[in-house]
Design an enzyme around this catalytic site. Sequence first.
Site, PDB file in Angstrom:
ATOM      1  N   TYR A   1     -58.381  54.438  30.798  1.00  0.00           N
ATOM      2  CA  TYR A   1     -57.442  53.901  29.813  1.00  0.00           C
ATOM      3  C   TYR A   1     -56.641  52.756  30.434  1.00  0.00           C
ATOM      4  O   TYR A   1     -55.780  52.961  31.285  1.00  0.00           O
ATOM      5  CB  TYR A   1     -56.477  54.978  29.323  1.00  0.00           C
ATOM      6  CG  TYR A   1     -57.109  56.128  28.569  1.00  0.00           C
ATOM      7  CD1 TYR A   1     -58.374  56.020  28.003  1.00  0.00           C
ATOM      8  CD2 TYR A   1     -56.430  57.333  28.411  1.00  0.00           C
ATOM      9  CE1 TYR A   1     -58.957  57.076  27.309  1.00  0.00           C
ATOM     10  CE2 TYR A   1     -56.992  58.395  27.713  1.00  0.00           C
ATOM     11  CZ  TYR A   1     -58.261  58.260  27.173  1.00  0.00           C
ATOM     12  OH  TYR A   1     -58.822  59.316  26.488  1.00  0.00           O
TER      13      TYR A   1
ATOM     14  N   ARG B   1     -59.866  49.062  16.999  1.00  0.00           N
ATOM     15  CA  ARG B   1     -59.920  49.554  15.626  1.00  0.00           C
ATOM     16  C   ARG B   1     -60.196  48.462  14.611  1.00  0.00           C
ATOM     17  O   ARG B   1     -60.679  48.747  13.502  1.00  0.00           O
ATOM     18  CB  ARG B   1     -58.599  50.257  15.281  1.00  0.00           C
ATOM     19  CG  ARG B   1     -58.284  51.455  16.143  1.00  0.00           C
ATOM     20  CD  ARG B   1     -56.890  51.995  15.861  1.00  0.00           C
ATOM     21  NE  ARG B   1     -55.850  51.024  16.201  1.00  0.00           N
ATOM     22  CZ  ARG B   1     -54.566  51.190  15.939  1.00  0.00           C
ATOM     23  NH1 ARG B   1     -54.147  52.289  15.317  1.00  0.00           N
ATOM     24  NH2 ARG B   1     -53.678  50.269  16.297  1.00  0.00           N
TER      25      ARG B   1
END
Length: 317
Positions: A61, A231
């Site tokens: 991450y 996204r």
Amino acid sequence: MQTRRFGRTEMQITPIGLGAWAIGGGNWSSGWGPQDDKASIETIQRALDLGINWIDTAAVYGLGRSERVVGQAIKGRQRPYIFTKCSLVWDEQRNIGNSLKADSIRREVEESLRRLDIDVIDLYQIHWPNPDPDIEEGWSTLAELKKEGKVRHIGVSNFNVEQLRRAEKIAPVETLQPPYSLLNRSIEQEILPYCQQHDIGVIVYSPMASGLLTGRMTPERVAQMPEDDWRKHAEQFQEPRLSRNLQLASLLGEIGKAHQVSAGVVALAWTLHNPAVTAAIAGARQPYQIEELAPALDFSLSESEIRQIEQFIAEHP
């Protein structure tokens, strides 16, 4: 504060934990766009103040950034459980690859311990079962790390039942982290029943469908997402699915309104209604976001509300 027994581990965890994927920021292939580290630290500390007792992160991450920020945020605080992951590695050009080789995992765990600035990781997870032929080598290495005291418990993420069985031949799989939400129910048929039968603790990720079911997402917000937010081009965020998904979020908001909670809390509660699910990962990037989701620590849906949601799903496949 309500806690739940986490599978075969001795850990008692709160029904929601803080997910640290998004605080890794942008500038990598699965990034969430720009993120301020100060806001991330304040969000983590606010989550702890609210009683959340575990944080889920991963080395990949932000290519190490999320772990570093988590380490900074917990310094000097009563230590929460820290869960992190291995098997996704990157090079100097920020290209991400998969490795389950023993030497890679041993290097990764040392780097995670250093970034998190802790002596032992509470739960160490294989992030993805890739390359598949190396699952046995990777899982054997995690079992060795547990015996050596580098990690307290070991689990996997994104494994199917056949892969879980292969790992179990080497050492018990204590936990599984799969995706699960009203928009992704693929684990209901085989994986959740298997975990329940074998007492494997389950913490689900993306229970709010990466923000779609929080009640705060709009077509305009999707259009304004930066290019380094993964996204922006994901199928669930594109028409015609986007409109249907936002309709579902609106229904969750209506149900929540009667209890003075957000749509996101209802989405979390829906995943927690499944008896095979131990807890859900609630991602947040700002303190107000985790404050809004905190009621999920002790909120549950009635059977009639569950039926109302299921009826919508049936009518809007």
